[in-house]
Design a protein around this motif. Sequence first.
Motif, PDB file in Angstrom:
ATOM      1  N   ALA A   1       0.821  -1.209   0.000  1.00 13.52           N
ATOM      2  CA  ALA A   1       0.000   0.000   0.000  1.00 13.52           C
ATOM      3  C   ALA A   1       0.856   1.260   0.000  1.00 13.52           C
ATOM      4  O   ALA A   1       0.424   2.315  -0.467  1.00 13.52           O
ATOM      5  CB  ALA A   1      -0.936   0.000   1.210  1.00 13.52           C
ATOM      6  N   TYR A   2       2.072   1.164   0.515  1.00 17.52           N
ATOM      7  CA  TYR A   2       2.961   2.319   0.596  1.00 17.52           C
ATOM      8  C   TYR A   2       3.981   2.346  -0.541  1.00 17.52           C
ATOM      9  O   TYR A   2       4.818   3.231  -0.604  1.00 17.52           O
ATOM     10  CB  TYR A   2       3.709   2.317   1.934  1.00 17.52           C
ATOM     11  N   SER A   3       3.895   1.361  -1.428  1.00 15.82           N
ATOM     12  CA  SER A   3       4.879   1.252  -2.505  1.00 15.82           C
ATOM     13  C   SER A   3       4.336   1.921  -3.771  1.00 15.82           C
ATOM     14  O   SER A   3       3.270   2.534  -3.770  1.00 15.82           O
ATOM     15  CB  SER A   3       5.178  -0.223  -2.778  1.00 15.82           C
ATOM     16  N   ALA A   4       5.080   1.776  -4.856  1.00 18.22           N
ATOM     17  CA  ALA A   4       4.630   2.292  -6.146  1.00 18.22           C
ATOM     18  C   ALA A   4       4.007   1.196  -6.998  1.00 18.22           C
ATOM     19  O   ALA A   4       3.614   1.442  -8.139  1.00 18.22           O
ATOM     20  CB  ALA A   4       5.812   2.915  -6.893  1.00 18.22           C
ATOM     21  N   ASP A   5       3.906  -0.009  -6.456  1.00 18.69           N
ATOM     22  CA  ASP A   5       3.375  -1.133  -7.221  1.00 18.69           C
ATOM     23  C   ASP A   5       1.856  -1.036  -7.377  1.00 18.69           C
ATOM     24  O   ASP A   5       1.177  -0.357  -6.596  1.00 18.69           O
ATOM     25  CB  ASP A   5       3.719  -2.455  -6.535  1.00 18.69           C
ATOM     26  N   LYS A   6       1.345  -1.755  -8.338  1.00 16.59           N
ATOM     27  CA  LYS A   6      -0.098  -1.852  -8.532  1.00 16.59           C
ATOM     28  C   LYS A   6      -0.739  -2.493  -7.302  1.00 16.59           C
ATOM     29  O   LYS A   6      -0.229  -3.493  -6.771  1.00 16.59           O
ATOM     30  CB  LYS A   6      -0.418  -2.680  -9.775  1.00 16.59           C
ATOM     31  N   LEU A   7      -1.829  -1.927  -6.853  1.00 14.01           N
ATOM     32  CA  LEU A   7      -2.565  -2.451  -5.700  1.00 14.01           C
ATOM     33  C   LEU A   7      -3.877  -3.029  -6.218  1.00 14.01           C
ATOM     34  O   LEU A   7      -4.713  -2.300  -6.768  1.00 14.01           O
ATOM     35  CB  LEU A   7      -2.827  -1.334  -4.692  1.00 14.01           C
ATOM     36  N   ILE A   8      -4.050  -4.338  -6.091  1.00 13.61           N
ATOM     37  CA  ILE A   8      -5.237  -4.978  -6.666  1.00 13.61           C
ATOM     38  C   ILE A   8      -6.482  -4.617  -5.849  1.00 13.61           C
ATOM     39  O   ILE A   8      -6.398  -4.153  -4.711  1.00 13.61           O
ATOM     40  CB  ILE A   8      -5.071  -6.506  -6.741  1.00 13.61           C
ATOM     41  N   GLN A   9      -7.651  -4.855  -6.457  1.00 17.56           N
ATOM     42  CA  GLN A   9      -8.919  -4.554  -5.798  1.00 17.56           C
ATOM     43  C   GLN A   9      -9.064  -5.349  -4.502  1.00 17.56           C
ATOM     44  O   GLN A   9      -8.807  -6.556  -4.460  1.00 17.56           O
ATOM     45  CB  GLN A   9     -10.085  -4.883  -6.735  1.00 17.56           C
ATOM     46  N   HIS A  10      -9.495  -4.655  -3.461  1.00 11.35           N
ATOM     47  CA  HIS A  10      -9.676  -5.313  -2.174  1.00 11.35           C
ATOM     48  C   HIS A  10     -10.613  -4.482  -1.304  1.00 11.35           C
ATOM     49  O   HIS A  10     -10.856  -3.301  -1.569  1.00 11.35           O
ATOM     50  CB  HIS A  10      -8.326  -5.480  -1.459  1.00 11.35           C
ATOM     51  N   LEU A  11     -11.132  -5.113  -0.288  1.00 11.44           N
ATOM     52  CA  LEU A  11     -11.894  -4.445   0.763  1.00 11.44           C
ATOM     53  C   LEU A  11     -11.034  -4.406   2.016  1.00 11.44           C
ATOM     54  O   LEU A  11     -10.291  -5.354   2.298  1.00 11.44           O
ATOM     55  CB  LEU A  11     -13.208  -5.188   1.021  1.00 11.44           C
TER      56      LEU A  11
END
Length: 409
Positions: free
Chosen positions: A205-215
Amino acid sequence: MFLRSLAKALPSRGVAIRSMASVTSSGILDGDNLILHLESRYSCVCPTCYGIHSKQKIAAYHHDDVKAISIHKTTPNYHSVEWSDGHVGVVARTARGYYGPPSVVDKIEKYYRLSLRYPEEIKIWDKPNEQVPRYWNYDDIKNDNEAIDKFLEHFMRYGIVFLRGCDTEKLPEDLMEELQITPMLATFYGPSDPIFYKSTQDNIAYSADKLIQHLDLTHYNPPPNVIGLMAYVNNANGGDSTFKDLFSAAYQLRAERPDQFDLLATVNRRNRINPTTKKNWHHVYESPVFVLNHGNHDNHDNLYRIVDHMGLLDEYHFQQTSDLETRKRWWDAYQRYRSLVNENQLRVRLEPGVMAIADNWRVSHGRDGFQEGKDTHRYLRTFYLNWNHMQGRLLETHIDETLELDEIM
């Protein structure tokens, strides 16, 4: 229409009328409406039994055998009743009498079912449209009750809403207090949690990577039902926020493969967060991915909540507690569902001063990856709200009228 027509058909003043009501062996019969003896006693709204300001029952009585013995007087909205325990009080005979002025009844009729997530009231979207995304200006809804009603109605109906013009010198908790919509729902992360881009982070969450859909916080029981994201700084090249109405993906799966839908609605998966080196937290919650209605709707096979955070699934527990065939079938169903989640996502750039508020039981969020660099700055704050408080705010009427009991007592 029943509540509104009943309330408006009768005058609000306490003028005595000739009553057709009578006390029977079963209770108070008023036209076609029968109020059981015990119901009538627990429904008393006289000042002894019911708080005029608190709007709560204040008398503690437990008279299982109490009976209404006579009706002293009747007005359009009330009966004055005497019971076998010696109490003389007031029983409402209309929605106006029990709930209050017509404005209260109107609010209940307009928003009550929506605020309880009745499936016929919500608008499921499978791709962005003219209502999604929808933006409000912070200053336009501040201190404007009608605008806040529309804001909350849109949020509950579509599961997501956006605010522009939020003061980036203030924390989300301060802004929510100004709007008087709802208190913050504090978690172990505090009232709100800063999300800074840091190239050395091991939390995606704190990186530059893609964050997939989540709740969020699916290890809580239950997970927070509302999440907010507010942008303070964002000069990242890329990194758009993404959102998806998971109900759409789930119902599409049910249409295509009802067996897979049923599997994701019945097999419990454990969501777990391990203790860390910084804080000794260990949260565990078990739930199917799809949670169906709890019985408060007419149709019990509709979705009520989705619990889906791939990063928090406890794989070891699943391997140890489920047979191989169930695991194979579950993963086939989950992968098909997740492929539907990846289609037609809403994509927006959260510029500084923009706040997104989403239904954390229905609308997932994620983020595109962005270009790393020493001059890249991306700072958001996440926070959580309570749906029940937002429901109360939506049903609030902002009136000074009170129940008129003086002429019936």
